[in-house]
Design an enzyme around this catalytic site. Structure first.
Site, PDB file in Angstrom:
ATOM      1  N   LYS A 100      57.736  49.345 -70.827  1.00 55.47           N
ATOM      2  CA  LYS A 100      58.010  47.908 -70.980  1.00 55.47           C
ATOM      3  C   LYS A 100      57.046  47.292 -72.003  1.00 55.47           C
ATOM      4  CE  LYS A 100      61.350  48.103 -68.125  1.00 55.47           C
ATOM      5  NZ  LYS A 100      61.672  47.759 -66.754  1.00 55.47           N
TER       6      LYS A 100
HETATM    7  C1  LIG Z   1      62.510  47.932 -65.543  1.00 56.07           C
HETATM    8  C2  LIG Z   1      63.418  46.955 -64.923  1.00 56.07           C
HETATM    9  C3  LIG Z   1      63.385  46.677 -63.555  1.00 56.07           C
HETATM   10  C4  LIG Z   1      62.598  47.485 -62.559  1.00 56.07           C
HETATM   11  O1  LIG Z   1      61.276  47.604 -62.817  1.00 56.07           O
HETATM   12  P1  LIG Z   1      60.456  48.836 -62.164  1.00 56.07           P
HETATM   13  O2  LIG Z   1      59.040  48.461 -62.416  1.00 56.07           O
HETATM   14  O3  LIG Z   1      60.880  50.066 -62.859  1.00 56.07           O
HETATM   15  O4  LIG Z   1      60.771  48.847 -60.720  1.00 56.07           O
HETATM   16  C5  LIG Z   1      64.193  45.669 -63.063  1.00 56.07           C
HETATM   17  N1  LIG Z   1      65.019  44.984 -63.873  1.00 56.07           N
HETATM   18  C6  LIG Z   1      65.093  45.233 -65.184  1.00 56.07           C
HETATM   19  C7  LIG Z   1      66.015  44.423 -66.020  1.00 56.07           C
HETATM   20  C8  LIG Z   1      64.319  46.241 -65.750  1.00 56.07           C
HETATM   21  O5  LIG Z   1      64.434  46.502 -67.058  1.00 56.07           O
END
Ligand SMILES: *Cc1c(COP(=O)(O)O)cnc(C)c1O
Length: 368
Positions: free
Chosen positions: A188
């Site tokens: 991210k």
């Molecule tokens: C990455 C993501 C999540 C979940 O995040 P995690 O930390 O992997 O649990 C939820 N919603 C969106 C849109 C994402 O891109």
């Protein structure tokens, strides 16, 4: 070995920050406090400042941030939550995990975001919340979401997992809704070295409930007033993320610069480029273009060492896991877009040569 440009390259970021990260990790190792210590406190304070919110609560993941937000807002069986069918699965998974019913509104095929003009028609007497998703790093029209949420008394839980640092009308997206959820999954925009997440809110009651629920409902050591979860952000992750947060603005600016270059240099090709808005800041978690030839383009670029990804191959109501409850639903725009949206490398450390090479190869593909 030829050229290799992965879709995402975390190693380059890690190498640049090696000394700062080593120091942060060593500090936690030597201190011996690995859960709920100073590092979490410091990172939470930094995040409150960065997002102009009163409460920042570190949790285990972005998924848990969504689940805990829904729980804090009192959402459960019998309630409906409106969201988008075009997002990562965790958005809808969280709604289902708390026992509520997801209600999908179709997407705008130019931005891939929830079609806000269709929101109102989806509201029923059971609707309790909206989960807008700032997909690929592009904020949803939060002014309109806010207007509707006030009109119908709905809680707004933003899925900002792909949009760390994004703004709407010049303000951090976090300041627009009741709760905002971030993921620190390594790839991210603000990524840790493992799982992590955070909830940001200005609501003291929500913050209090989330703090209680994330530690087994503990109000005093070994005294529990609620059935909660074990969902904490590790001290090591908090220390790492504190270091990385200082670079987020620069990284996002670099992503935006890369995106602008691609938008300029890919103009005129038979593909749909990301939309541009004046009232919001796209932080380009992913640089996504749409083409009917997405699969062939992916294979072609792969052959030349360029990593890409199809986000997403299916809309959520088409997923096997939702077969029983959502199979009758028809969402023409989301279904049409699914499988055609392909992401190119956009990470901040991409070099000029690499960008030129990607543009060349994409142009070459469309020339035959
Ligand atoms: C990455 C993501 C999540 C979940 O995040 P995690 O930390 O992997 O649990 C939820 N919603 C969106 C849109 C994402 O891109």
């Amino acid at each position: 070995m030829g050229i290799l440009i992965p879709l995402m390259d975390i190693k380059r970021q890690q190498e640049k920050l090696k000394n700062e990260l080593d120091e942060a990790i060593k500090r936690v190792m030597m201190c011996g406090e690995f859960i709920a210590g100073q590092e979490n406190q410091r990172f939470e304070e930094k995040m409150q400042q960065a997002t102009s919110t009163k409460y920042a609560i570190g949790v285990n993941s972005g998924t848990d941030a969504l689940i805990l937000s829904l729980k804090a807002a009192g959402i459960g069986p019998g309630d409906e939550v409106i969201t988008t069918p075009y997002t990562f699965f965790a958005t809808v998974e969280a709604i289902l995990q708390v026992g509520a019913r997801p209600v999908f509104v179709d997407i705008d095929p130019s931005s891939y975001l929830m079609e806000v003009s269709q929101l109102e028609a989806a509201v029923t007497s059971k609707t309790k919340a909206i989960i807008p998703v700032h997909l690929f790093g592009l904020p949803v029209n939060l002014a309109e979401i806010r207007r509707l949420s006030e009109l119908y008394d709905l809680v707004v839980i933003q899925d900002s997992c792909q949009a760390a640092g994004a703004t709407f009308q010049g303000r951090p997206v976090e300041t627009w809704g009741d709760l905002s959820c971030l993921s620190f999954y390594p790839t991210k925009n603000l990524g840790g070295c493992g799982d992590g997440g955070m909830i940001l809110t200005n609501n003291a009651a929500y913050a209090k409930t989330i703090r209680l629920l994330k530690t087994h409902g503990t109000y005093k050591k070994y005294h529990h007033s609620a059935v909660g979860y074990n969902s904490r952000l590790d001290e090591i992750q908090a220390a790492i993320l504190s270091v990385k947060l200082d670079h987020l603005k620069t990284w996002n600016a670099e992503r935006q610069r890369n995106a602008q270059q691609f938008i300029r240099e890919l103009a005129g090709l038979p593909l749909q480029l990301p939309p541009q808005f004046n009232d919001r800041e796209h932080v380009y978690h992913l640089f996504v273009v749409k083409t009917e030839r997405a699969e062939a383009l992916k294979a072609y670029l792969q052959k030349y060492g360029i990593g890409t990804g199809i986000y997403y191959p299916l809309a959520l109501h088409q997923q096997k896991a939702l077969e029983n409850q959502q199979s009758h639903i028809v969402l023409p725009q989301a279904e049409a877009v699914a499988g055609q949206t392909i992401a190119f490398p956009i990470f901040p450390e991409l070099t000029d040569n690499e960008k030129a090479y990607i543009v060349d190869k994409v142009r070459e593909f469309f020339s035959h």
